[in-house]
Design an enzyme around this catalytic site. Structure first.
Site: not given
Length: 279
Positions: A18, A20, A69, A133, A153-154, A158, A224
């Site tokens: 991270s 952050s 999350k 996400a 989506n795969r 979903k 990223y």
């Protein structure tokens, strides 16, 4: 008299990668704010106990990354309207021993797209992925008023569940929300494709077919730190390609503003991270 540094942390699993802490320390430097910002590796099974630990110490805020999350959303005592809508929390403020949850991922994405000259208004967009996400940015994507927002989506079921959850919010904003076949069988011209999957970390194959991209498409990967298969695919087709570092910086700036009521400048953070040898 020197001020006592305020304490913050980013939590997730894994967490060593991270950026952050570096980003928030660069923000704090702009205002001469003394802060301590740490990384804490926490898995889902131990989140409840560890959050109680943070409440019992002098921490004022936490950033939350994968895979915590949604769990953080379930455990916060108070939630912002957007966190409730997205069922996702990436920013926790600890006030009066209570956890206040918010999400800044969506606004971080939109600000970075805007910085890159990408206008979603009346655009045809494809969002790849149906996990936390993807859901975490849906409200802000819809509020930008694209003419069409396709979901794929795969596991296409979903995406269908996602469409069902968001259809009323999309209708309220006059945005056409549809599920698109992952293989591009029903693909049209997309102005913007946003990859919200972790395919770059778990697979060597792009999550979508080549025919879903053309040279005029803006291809944005929310990850990223590496060139993902989706990004390599877009580069090969000569599409306009971006990674998610700018989103990371912009969502961090929103978190910083929530905690400190100060809005940091973000335009030079990528260069500063490069000078530090971090990217």
């Amino acid at each position: 008299m020197s001020l006592t540094p305020k304490q913050f942390a980013v939590i997730g699993h894994p967490i060593n990668h991270s950026l952050s802490p570096h980003i928030h320390l660069l923000f704090a430097k702009q205002f001469d704010l003394p802060i301590i910002y740490e990384r804490e590796d926490i898995d889902r099974e131990h989140l409840l106990v560890r959050l109680a630990d943070f409440q019992g110490k002098d921490y004022l805020g936490l950033n939350v990354t994968l895979p915590l999350k949604h769990d953080a959303y379930l455990l916060c005592q108070k939630l912002s309207e957007k966190a409730q809508l997205c069922e996702s929390v990436n920013t926790i403020s600890i006030k009066n021993n209570k956890l206040h949850g918010d999400t800044t991922d969506g606004i971080g994405l939109i600000k970075d797209l805007t910085n890159k000259g990408i206008n979603l208004s009346q655009a045809s967009c494809l969002l790849v992925g149906a996990g936390g996400a993807a859901n975490g940015v849906m409200a802000d994507l819809i509020e930008c008023l694209p003419s069409k927002l396709y979901l794929t989506n795969r596991t296409i079921e979903k995406s269908m569940l996602m469409e069902s959850y968001w259809k009323n919010f999309a209708k309220k904003h006059s945005v056409l929300l549809k599920v698109s076949d992952i293989h591009g069988a029903d693909s049209c011209h997309y102005d913007v494709i946003i990859n919200a999957t972790s395919a770059g970390f778990s697979s060597d194959k792009s999550p979508i077919e080549d025919k879903m991209i053309n040279r005029e498409t803006f291809c944005y990967d929310m990850t990223y730190g590496r060139e993902t298969p989706f990004m390599r695919q877009a580069i090969k087709i000569h599409a306009k390609t971006f990674d998610g570092l700018g989103m990371l910086v912009e969502q961090a700036a929103e978190s910083f503003h929530i905690w400190h009521n100060k809005r940091p400048k973000t335009n030079n953070i990528r260069n500063e991270l490069q000078l530090l040898g971090l990217i």
